[in-house]
Write an enzyme that holds these catalytic residues in place. Structure first.
Site, PDB file in Angstrom:
ATOM      1  N   ASN A 195       0.847  -1.198   0.000  1.00 32.71           N
ATOM      2  CA  ASN A 195       0.000   0.000   0.000  1.00 32.71           C
ATOM      3  C   ASN A 195       0.879   1.243   0.000  1.00 32.71           C
ATOM      4  O   ASN A 195       2.016   1.181   0.452  1.00 32.71           O
ATOM      5  CB  ASN A 195      -0.827   0.065   1.287  1.00 32.71           C
ATOM      6  N   LYS A 326     -15.334  -2.526  14.051  1.00 32.31           N
ATOM      7  CA  LYS A 326     -14.075  -2.993  14.648  1.00 32.31           C
ATOM      8  C   LYS A 326     -14.044  -2.748  16.161  1.00 32.31           C
ATOM      9  O   LYS A 326     -13.035  -2.992  16.796  1.00 32.31           O
ATOM     10  CB  LYS A 326     -12.883  -2.302  13.972  1.00 32.31           C
TER      11      LYS A 326
END
Ligand code: C5P
Length: 382
Positions: A195, A326
């Site tokens: 990334n 999350k």
């Protein structure tokens, strides 16, 4: 705090953020009974005025004593440092210049000011020096003067720190684990999937957290940055390595900040030899990596968990979903469609959301300043 300071921020906020009592009145019976202005003047090893207005600076040059700050300075033998902040024309005024010369002759250290854009829109000398630069000057003085009381306090609040910490904030003595940078998922001995991530935001958080007196462990993917002084660094390559390192360090930590740009998928198999480019098209099977942030948040005995959300659209909505899914305490969202910010930039703009549906917008600022604001927000939510 002077009267001018209280126009910007209240003593209550200052007390909550710093975790220290705030003194601001000269003639207050209760405050005087707890620690009078003469006692305060004797207690200090070093006095720093930051930011110092033209008015405060001039009063000190003349020896006036009409409020708590100017009075205790007159009554103190402590080493004095002044970090001025004022309009560039005021700074250039010969009255101020003369006063500054007077102060320097009396061995008072003047830090800055720096050149740049000012709150009023003017450009020139008058901006207060960066807080970390000021802290560094104070700390080098601590070492130079061998000021035992401050050094002692530093040792207590941030054990193992090599003189870079700053005692007395809400994070002093806390243990903070931060992930930063990208992860690299090997395809073969030469190629990988990754990334975009310079690691600058995570490293800035680590640097500021150490300066705030925290014990900081940084688990970092490959970046070209040097670990800030006082930070314990574990370098990793893949998401799996990062998860293992986090598992190893997460016990007993007070705050976990997942700032890394972890690769979501890794190749199912890593070719032992370099893959030859024989075909016009090729396919690589990928498997999902464990979500490190969600894993930490799912532990029974968990730290305060902070995540990041880099989004290219519907920033707030997607960030809020991540915060909930999350099970985070706080999420820092940024809009990556603005190419001048984020990834490789020195600057960032963040929207902080917490689980109580409150939001705090941090306007464009250097990543160091953004880091300081994020850590302040964390200490207020801890
Ligand atoms: O879901 P998304 O990848 O956008 O979430 C970003 C947040 O989750 C970041 O805080 C990142 O560090 C964390 N994350 C993680 N492990 C993963 C993927 C993301 O810790 N495998």
């Amino acid at each position: 705090m002077s009267e001018a300071a209280k126009n910007f921020i209240t003593p209550m906020t200052m007390q909550a953020v710093s975790g220290n009592p705030v003194h601001h009145q000269l003639f207050d019976c209760q405050a005087e009974a707890a620690m009078g202005h003469i006692e305060l003047a004797k207690w200090a090893d070093i006095i720093l005025i930051a930011p110092a207005t033209a008015n405060s600076l001039s009063k000190i040059a003349l020896g006036l004593a009409d409020d708590l700050l100017s009075t205790l300075i007159l009554a103190s033998t402590a080493k004095l440092l002044i970090a001025p902040a004022m309009n560039q024309q005021m700074w250039a005024n010969s009255a101020i210049m003369n006063n500054v010369e007077q102060l320097k002759k009396r061995n008072i250290t003047i830090i800055g000011p720096e050149q740049g854009e000012q709150a009023c829109g003017d450009i020139g000398f008058g901006r207060m020096s960066e807080p970390l630069q000021i802290v560094e000057q104070v700390l080098s003085l601590v070492n130079e003067l061998g000021v035992s009381s401050i050094a002692e306090r530093l040792k207590q609040t941030a054990p193992g720190l090599s003189g870079t910490g700053l005692s007395g904030t809400g994070l002093a003595g806390k243990s903070i684990l931060i992930t930063a940078g990208p992860t690299l998922e090997a395809i073969d001995p030469v190629r990988f999937i990754s990334n975009h991530s310079s690691g600058k935001m995570g490293y800035a958080l680590a640097q500021v957290a150490v300066a705030a007196g925290a014990r900081v462990t940084l688990v970092s993917g490959p970046v070209s940055l040097k670990a800030p002084q006082g930070v314990s660094l574990t370098s990793v390559m893949s998401a799996k390595d990062m998860l293992d390192a986090v598992k190893q360090h997460v016990d007993n930590c007070d705050v976990f900040i997942g700032c890394a740009a972890v690769a979501d998928y890794a190749p199912c198999e890593v070719a032992k030899q370099k893959i030859k480019k024989n075909d016009e098209e090729m396919q690589i099977s990928l498997k999902r990596n464990t979500d490190i942030l969600a894993w930490v948040a799912a532990q029974a005995s968990r730290p305060f968990v902070v995540g990041f959300a880099a989004e290219s659209q519907n920033v707030k909505e997607f960030a809020r979903k991540k915060l909930i899914n999350k099970k985070l305490d706080l999420i820092c969202a940024n809009d990556i469609s603005q190419s001048s910010l984020g990834f490789n930039s020195e600057y960032n703009e963040i929207l902080i959301l917490n689980k109580n549906n409150q939001e705090t917008k941090l306007p464009v600022a250097s990543k160091i300043n953004i880091a300081a604001s994020i850590l302040t927000e964390i200490s207020l939510n801890l």
